[in-house]
Design a protein around this motif. Structure first.
Motif, PDB file in Angstrom:
ATOM      1  N   LYS A  65       0.854  -1.178   0.000  1.00 28.52           N
ATOM      2  CA  LYS A  65       0.000   0.000   0.000  1.00 28.52           C
ATOM      3  C   LYS A  65       0.884   1.220   0.000  1.00 28.52           C
ATOM      4  CE  LYS A  65      -4.425  -0.583   2.125  1.00 28.52           C
ATOM      5  NZ  LYS A  65      -5.278  -0.316   3.233  1.00 28.52           N
ATOM      6  N   SER A  66       0.411   2.282  -0.611  1.00 27.53           N
ATOM      7  CA  SER A  66       1.203   3.509  -0.593  1.00 27.53           C
ATOM      8  C   SER A  66       0.957   4.305   0.681  1.00 27.53           C
ATOM      9  CB  SER A  66       0.892   4.360  -1.819  1.00 27.53           C
ATOM     10  OG  SER A  66      -0.476   4.726  -1.813  1.00 27.53           O
ATOM     11  N   PHE A  67      -0.109   3.984   1.414  1.00 28.61           N
ATOM     12  CA  PHE A  67      -0.382   4.658   2.682  1.00 28.61           C
ATOM     13  C   PHE A  67      -1.141   3.706   3.594  1.00 28.61           C
ATOM     14  CE2 PHE A  67      -3.900   5.556  -0.165  1.00 28.61           C
ATOM     15  CZ  PHE A  67      -4.993   5.217   0.607  1.00 28.61           C
ATOM     16  N   PRO A  68      -0.884   3.799   4.906  1.00 27.26           N
ATOM     17  CA  PRO A  68      -1.689   3.013   5.852  1.00 27.26           C
ATOM     18  C   PRO A  68      -2.977   3.752   6.194  1.00 27.26           C
ATOM     19  CG  PRO A  68       0.162   4.029   6.971  1.00 27.26           C
ATOM     20  CD  PRO A  68       0.284   4.374   5.518  1.00 27.26           C
ATOM     21  N   ARG A  69      -3.935   2.986   6.654  1.00 25.30           N
ATOM     22  CA  ARG A  69      -5.228   3.543   7.041  1.00 25.30           C
ATOM     23  C   ARG A  69      -5.515   3.080   8.464  1.00 25.30           C
ATOM     24  NH1 ARG A  69     -11.214   3.095   4.844  1.00 25.30           N
ATOM     25  NH2 ARG A  69     -11.095   0.998   5.637  1.00 25.30           N
ATOM     26  N   ILE A  70      -5.868   4.052   9.327  1.00 27.22           N
ATOM     27  CA  ILE A  70      -6.150   3.744  10.719  1.00 27.22           C
ATOM     28  C   ILE A  70      -7.501   4.324  11.099  1.00 27.22           C
ATOM     29  CG2 ILE A  70      -3.761   3.528  11.509  1.00 27.22           C
ATOM     30  CD1 ILE A  70      -3.786   6.445  12.282  1.00 27.22           C
ATOM     31  N   ARG A  71      -8.127   3.707  12.062  1.00 23.89           N
ATOM     32  CA  ARG A  71      -9.386   4.224  12.600  1.00 23.89           C
ATOM     33  C   ARG A  71      -9.086   4.676  14.019  1.00 23.89           C
ATOM     34  NH1 ARG A  71     -14.694   4.270  11.146  1.00 23.89           N
ATOM     35  NH2 ARG A  71     -16.259   3.786  12.690  1.00 23.89           N
ATOM     36  N   VAL A  72      -9.330   5.960  14.277  1.00 22.02           N
ATOM     37  CA  VAL A  72      -9.020   6.528  15.589  1.00 22.02           C
ATOM     38  C   VAL A  72     -10.246   7.222  16.154  1.00 22.02           C
ATOM     39  CG1 VAL A  72      -6.547   6.812  15.172  1.00 22.02           C
ATOM     40  CG2 VAL A  72      -8.104   8.640  14.549  1.00 22.02           C
ATOM     41  N   LEU A  73     -10.291   7.287  17.473  1.00 16.32           N
ATOM     42  CA  LEU A  73     -11.348   7.983  18.179  1.00 16.32           C
ATOM     43  C   LEU A  73     -10.894   9.419  18.376  1.00 16.32           C
ATOM     44  CD1 LEU A  73     -14.081   7.184  19.398  1.00 16.32           C
ATOM     45  CD2 LEU A  73     -12.916   6.868  21.569  1.00 16.32           C
ATOM     46  N   ILE A  74     -11.582  10.347  17.725  1.00 14.85           N
ATOM     47  CA  ILE A  74     -11.146  11.745  17.771  1.00 14.85           C
ATOM     48  C   ILE A  74     -12.156  12.600  18.537  1.00 14.85           C
ATOM     49  CG2 ILE A  74      -9.858  11.618  15.605  1.00 14.85           C
ATOM     50  CD1 ILE A  74     -12.331  13.184  14.396  1.00 14.85           C
TER      51      ILE A  74
END
Length: 151
Positions: free
Chosen positions: A89-98
């Motif tokens: 992948k050219s970028f990682p994807r994360i799910r964060v609590l904002i």
């Protein structure tokens, strides 16, 4: 609004892919747990998918991505954690609590001596009215009341 689902797979899909966009505005969803009242449910934080752009390929590792997510405060999950290998992948994807009532980070500088620091940017998904100049929800960068622009 209250939405109900007969199928738990549908419920999971809807919650995991939120926020949703309705006519240009984000729709944040929370699960209503048993024994909660309407007043118990707060919308001070929301889980958002964030793309991390600009990392050198060798820096796209599970450890680094978890560290980046920790700096954004609340890691929920790393997308496709088993395939975080260079060139996958050219970028990682994360799910964060904002927090929805505070400015969000839009970038950081990756130190890499002796080279110049590299700017690493965050792209928050499904936030149509997000000011990347100031990090706030509710307006776009071109109409930001805080950042002064030349005439």
């Amino acid at each position: 609004m209250v939405f109900t689902f007969e199928d738990t797979d549908d419920l999971s899909r809807v919650l995991n892919n939120s926020p949703w966009n309705i006519k240009g505005s984000p729709l944040f969803l929370k699960r209503w747990e048993n024994d909660e009242t309407y007043e118990d449910i707060d919308f001070l934080k929301a889980a958002i998918w964030v793309q991390v752009h600009g990392l050198p390929l060798e820096k796209i590792t599970v450890e680094n991505v978890i560290s980046i997510a920790a700096s954004l405060r609340g890691l929920v999950e790393v997308d496709n954690m088993n395939n975080l290998k260079p060139c996958r992948k050219s970028f990682p994807r994360i799910r964060v609590l904002i927090p929805l009532d505070e400015p969000l980070a839009t970038r950081f500088l990756l130190q890499r001596p002796p080279k110049q620091p590299a700017p690493i940017s965050y792209q928050y998904k499904h936030l149509s009215e997000f000011c990347y100049a100031y990090g706030r929800l509710g307006h776009l960068s071109f109409s930001c009341p805080v950042v002064r622009r030349p005439p």
